[in-house]
Design a protein around this motif. Structure first.
Motif, PDB file in Angstrom:
ATOM      1  N   VAL A 144       1.046  -1.112  -0.347  1.00 50.23           N
ATOM      2  CA  VAL A 144      -0.327   0.015  -0.016  1.00 50.23           C
ATOM      3  C   VAL A 144       0.665   1.606  -0.119  1.00 50.23           C
ATOM      4  N   THR A 145       2.137   1.354   0.787  1.00 45.16           N
ATOM      5  CA  THR A 145       2.830   2.118   0.997  1.00 45.16           C
ATOM      6  C   THR A 145       3.210   2.437  -0.879  1.00 45.16           C
ATOM      7  N   GLU A 146       3.787   1.983  -1.220  1.00 48.61           N
ATOM      8  CA  GLU A 146       5.106   1.796  -2.480  1.00 48.61           C
ATOM      9  C   GLU A 146       3.865   2.643  -3.348  1.00 48.61           C
ATOM     10  N   CYS A 147       2.409   1.793  -2.993  1.00 48.31           N
ATOM     11  CA  CYS A 147       1.461   2.272  -4.619  1.00 48.31           C
ATOM     12  C   CYS A 147       1.249   3.849  -4.574  1.00 48.31           C
ATOM     13  N   PHE A 148       1.390   4.280  -3.044  1.00 46.40           N
ATOM     14  CA  PHE A 148       0.801   5.732  -3.597  1.00 46.40           C
ATOM     15  C   PHE A 148       2.195   6.388  -3.227  1.00 46.40           C
ATOM     16  N   VAL A 149       3.533   5.842  -2.911  1.00 41.44           N
ATOM     17  CA  VAL A 149       4.559   6.671  -3.343  1.00 41.44           C
ATOM     18  C   VAL A 149       5.090   6.698  -4.756  1.00 41.44           C
ATOM     19  N   PHE A 150       4.621   5.376  -5.738  1.00 44.83           N
ATOM     20  CA  PHE A 150       5.384   5.230  -7.273  1.00 44.83           C
ATOM     21  C   PHE A 150       3.736   6.861  -7.875  1.00 44.83           C
ATOM     22  N   ALA A 151       3.112   6.635  -7.563  1.00 42.29           N
ATOM     23  CA  ALA A 151       1.964   6.758  -7.671  1.00 42.29           C
ATOM     24  C   ALA A 151       2.152   8.763  -7.642  1.00 42.29           C
ATOM     25  N   ALA A 152       2.725   8.950  -6.275  1.00 43.02           N
ATOM     26  CA  ALA A 152       3.536  10.456  -6.279  1.00 43.02           C
ATOM     27  C   ALA A 152       4.236  11.520  -6.331  1.00 43.02           C
ATOM     28  N   MET A 153       5.279  10.313  -6.900  1.00 42.27           N
ATOM     29  CA  MET A 153       6.680  10.623  -6.937  1.00 42.27           C
ATOM     30  C   MET A 153       6.651  11.561  -8.472  1.00 42.27           C
ATOM     31  N   SER A 154       7.573  12.608  -8.908  1.00 42.95           N
ATOM     32  CA  SER A 154       7.940  12.699 -10.189  1.00 42.95           C
ATOM     33  C   SER A 154       8.959  11.652 -10.772  1.00 42.95           C
ATOM     34  N   GLN A 155       8.841  12.146 -12.230  1.00 42.83           N
ATOM     35  CA  GLN A 155      10.206  10.881 -13.071  1.00 42.83           C
ATOM     36  C   GLN A 155      11.179  11.702 -11.689  1.00 42.83           C
ATOM     37  N   GLU A 156      11.872  11.954 -11.047  1.00 40.30           N
ATOM     38  CA  GLU A 156      13.367  13.078 -10.740  1.00 40.30           C
ATOM     39  C   GLU A 156      13.409  12.541  -9.978  1.00 40.30           C
ATOM     40  N   GLU A 157      12.501  11.804  -8.752  1.00 39.42           N
ATOM     41  CA  GLU A 157      12.132  11.318  -8.032  1.00 39.42           C
ATOM     42  C   GLU A 157      12.192  10.014  -7.832  1.00 39.42           C
ATOM     43  N   VAL A 158      11.570   9.311  -9.353  1.00 39.82           N
ATOM     44  CA  VAL A 158      11.761   7.920  -9.488  1.00 39.82           C
ATOM     45  C   VAL A 158      13.209   7.230  -9.792  1.00 39.82           C
ATOM     46  N   ASP A 159      13.919   8.668 -10.205  1.00 40.98           N
ATOM     47  CA  ASP A 159      15.345   8.212 -11.143  1.00 40.98           C
ATOM     48  C   ASP A 159      16.011   8.083  -9.138  1.00 40.98           C
ATOM     49  N   LYS A 160      15.424   9.174  -8.303  1.00 42.59           N
ATOM     50  CA  LYS A 160      16.575   8.805  -7.072  1.00 42.59           C
ATOM     51  C   LYS A 160      16.316   7.764  -6.566  1.00 42.59           C
ATOM     52  N   TYR A 161      14.871   7.193  -6.849  1.00 42.24           N
ATOM     53  CA  TYR A 161      14.540   6.242  -5.880  1.00 42.24           C
ATOM     54  C   TYR A 161      15.274   4.727  -6.896  1.00 42.24           C
ATOM     55  N   ASN A 162      15.742   4.549  -7.663  1.00 42.81           N
ATOM     56  CA  ASN A 162      16.403   3.452  -8.325  1.00 42.81           C
ATOM     57  C   ASN A 162      17.667   3.842  -7.034  1.00 42.81           C
ATOM     58  N   LEU A 163      18.040   3.913  -7.160  1.00 47.19           N
ATOM     59  CA  LEU A 163      19.380   4.391  -6.091  1.00 47.19           C
ATOM     60  C   LEU A 163      19.008   3.575  -5.069  1.00 47.19           C
ATOM     61  N   VAL A 164      18.012   4.130  -3.957  1.00 45.46           N
ATOM     62  CA  VAL A 164      17.652   3.031  -2.562  1.00 45.46           C
ATOM     63  C   VAL A 164      17.838   1.580  -3.588  1.00 45.46           C
ATOM     64  N   MET A 165      17.263   1.415  -4.759  1.00 46.22           N
ATOM     65  CA  MET A 165      16.673   0.326  -4.524  1.00 46.22           C
ATOM     66  C   MET A 165      17.731  -0.326  -5.363  1.00 46.22           C
ATOM     67  N   LEU A 166      18.494   0.196  -5.816  1.00 45.96           N
ATOM     68  CA  LEU A 166      19.411  -0.819  -5.796  1.00 45.96           C
ATOM     69  C   LEU A 166      20.754  -1.531  -5.100  1.00 45.96           C
TER      70      LEU A 166
END
Length: 541
Positions: free
Chosen positions: A388-410
């Motif tokens: 649930v938390t990620e479905c909200f976060v992925f819907a609200a993030m900007s493209q730049e934030e999505v790119d930064k989150y890729n580093l967290v996922m890595l």
């Protein structure tokens, strides 16, 4: 379409998806119980771990990024569907490319099973690869259906496909057991073939219809479903294409986290094929609720959040009514999955051994099977909150934030693989679940911090949904103690009568917990009654 209309449609979609996933899990549950009596656990291990991993990796890497990008930001109304269709057809050549690469790895770089125990491994790899590519033929139609809330189409298509797969598997297991892996390969090809056929037939009928014209459906002709361009128009929607690339970089990491234990088992050989089979069966049992309740909620309400919220914009710069609806829905969803997850964790501990003994006999209830299922019951709680938390976060993030989150996922992916390898050598199959729990906790922490920051300048506090009432906590603790004592006294080698006593004790404790929920979680009860149950009943009638 107002936020309330989107919420209504998302609730309907969630209800149908829950029904669909329940049916799938029940059919798979019965199918596995049936095949356990006819085939070896080594064969089950190869099919359910290695070949299923090949298929899921191919389709996930080929389509997940396209799905998220094309369903974001009200793509169905703000973007040109001709260009979106062209973009979605790129999933097919991408799938072919991934299929060639993955099949090469599966055939030449991985350990080949003993052909006397697991026959026809090579052809099975090629057939599962073909099944994945075949399913991608329906991808543009699937996105169209999801964007326009064609909930019945998904239910009917996937139901028919699963019924065809199960029927084919049972028939081949009974009458052609010597086919080995061909049994499951043919059945999977039938599944994806029926799925594609259902979507194709539906849109072939729908597009020329009066209903499509009256609803102003963006496509008018069958030719519109194929890749093409108009004079002077760009071939692709490059804004969505760039967002797709951002999600694509993230999807690889997410796939590692989702299927991490299968990758470790497949590439590092930490468990034998037989042990892999037992682990996968227990894993499927443990994930039943997660798959048929939590996953449909996550998929459906991701669409809701993506349509209601404007991606990349803060709370103050958006419609306050829409933000308020999104916050209330997020809070109720968090409370819903928290309550369900806590109940599973409490009762899963005391009833894991009994469930495995009934399902698979001593093959599953002896050894580490019960410990695996007990640990998985706790993992389901983390899995539910993260979804649930990620479905909200992925819907609200900007493209730049999505790119930064890729580093967290890595970083999370790397730590997960390391922990899986180390903990498996230390604790066997339980180590996989422990590693999943640790990494899921990291992902939840990141999402919670983002949500807290997102709503910090607003009056809404949706994270309060993660705080159960004191009465509910007390009911859960008392139930945990009583059911643990009941298991020690009545279960599981003392005959069916004492087992029934153990089940009766659990049923009474569950009623006690549900009573506490009804008394204290009134907002949650209202949400379920007004948003989920009525939509399901209305469609049924």
């Amino acid at each position: 379409m107002t936020s309330q209309d989107v919420l209504k449609n998302a609730s309907t979609l969630a209800s149908y998806n829950v029904l669909l996933q329940v049916m799938f899990r029940v059919l798979t549950f019965l199918l596995n119980a049936f095949t356990l009596r006819f085939v070896s656990k080594e064969l089950i291990g190869v099919v359910n771990v290695r070949l299923t991993l090949l298929y899921s990796t191919l389709v996930f890497l080929s389509r997940e990024a396209f799905r998220r990008a094309c369903l974001s930001g009200s793509a169905g109304t703000k973007h040109n569907w001709r260009r979106l269709i062209n973009l979605l057809w790129l999933t097919l050549p991408l799938g072919v490319l991934w299929g060639v690469l993955l099949a090469t790895v599966w055939l030449w770089l991985l350990e080949v099973p003993d052909p006397q125990v697991v026959p026809f491994y090579g052809p099975a790899v090629l057939m599962f690869t073909l099944a994945g590519v075949q399913e991608l033929l329906a991808e543009p139609l699937w996105v169209l259906a999801q964007a326009h809330m064609f909930v019945r189409l998904k239910v009917v298509a996937e139901s028919l496909a699963m019924l065809a797969k199960c029927s084919m598997t049972v028939m081949l297991v009974v009458f052609a057991r010597e086919w080995g892996l061909y049994i499951f390969s043919v059945a999977h090809l039938v599944y994806t073939g029926v799925l594609v056929l259902c979507y194709a037939l539906y849109f072939l009928r729908y597009l020329p219809s009066k209903e499509a014209a009256e609803s102003n459906f963006p496509l008018r002709k069958i030719r519109d479903l194929m890749p093409h361009t108009a004079n002077g128009e760009p071939l692709l929607d490059w804004t969505v294409a760039r967002l797709t690339w951002s999600f694509f970089k993230q999807s690889f990491l997410k796939q590692i986290l989702t299927e991490g234990e299968r990758y470790v088992m497949t590439f590092l050989n930490v468990l034998s094929f037989g042990d892999q089979g037992v682990y996968d069966i227990v894993n499927n049992l443990g994930s039943m609720v997660a798959r048929f309740i939590f996953l449909p909620i996550e998929e459906s309400f991701y669409i809701f959040f993506a349509k209601v919220l404007e991606r990349g914009r803060d709370v103050k710069s958006q419609k306050q009514e829409d933000v308020g609806v999104a916050a209330d829905v997020l809070q109720c969803l968090l409370k819903l999955v928290l309550v369900i997850g806590l109940i599973i964790a409490v009762f899963g501990y005391a009833y894991s051994r009994l469930a495995l003994d009934i399902y698979g006999g001593s093959l599953l209830s002896s050894g580490e099977g019960p410990a695996l299922l007990q640990c998985y019951s706790c993992y389901v709680l983390l899995l539910a909150i993260n979804g649930v938390t990620e479905c909200f976060v992925f819907a609200a993030m900007s493209q730049e934030e999505v790119d930064k989150y890729n580093l967290v996922m890595l970083a999370v992916s790397a730590s997960f693989l390391f922990l899986s390898y180390m903990l498996t050598w230390w604790a066997g199959g339980v180590g996989f679940i422990l590693a999943n729990c640790l990494n899921m906790a990291l992902r939840i922490t990141h999402s919670v911090l983002y949500i807290r920051r997102y709503f910090s300048s607003s009056p809404w506090k949706p994270l309060q949904g993660l705080l159960p009432s004191p009465l509910l906590c007390l009911a859960l603790i008392v139930s945990a103690v009583i059911t643990a004592i009941s298991e020690a006294v009545f279960c599981c080698d003392s005959g069916w009568f004492l087992r029934l006593v153990h089940v009766s004790v659990g049923a009474l404790c569950l009623l006690f917990v549900l009573g506490a929920v009804m008394l204290t979680e009134t907002q949650l009860i209202v949400f379920v009654r007004t948003q989920l149950l009525p939509q399901y009943r209305k469609k049924r009638t």
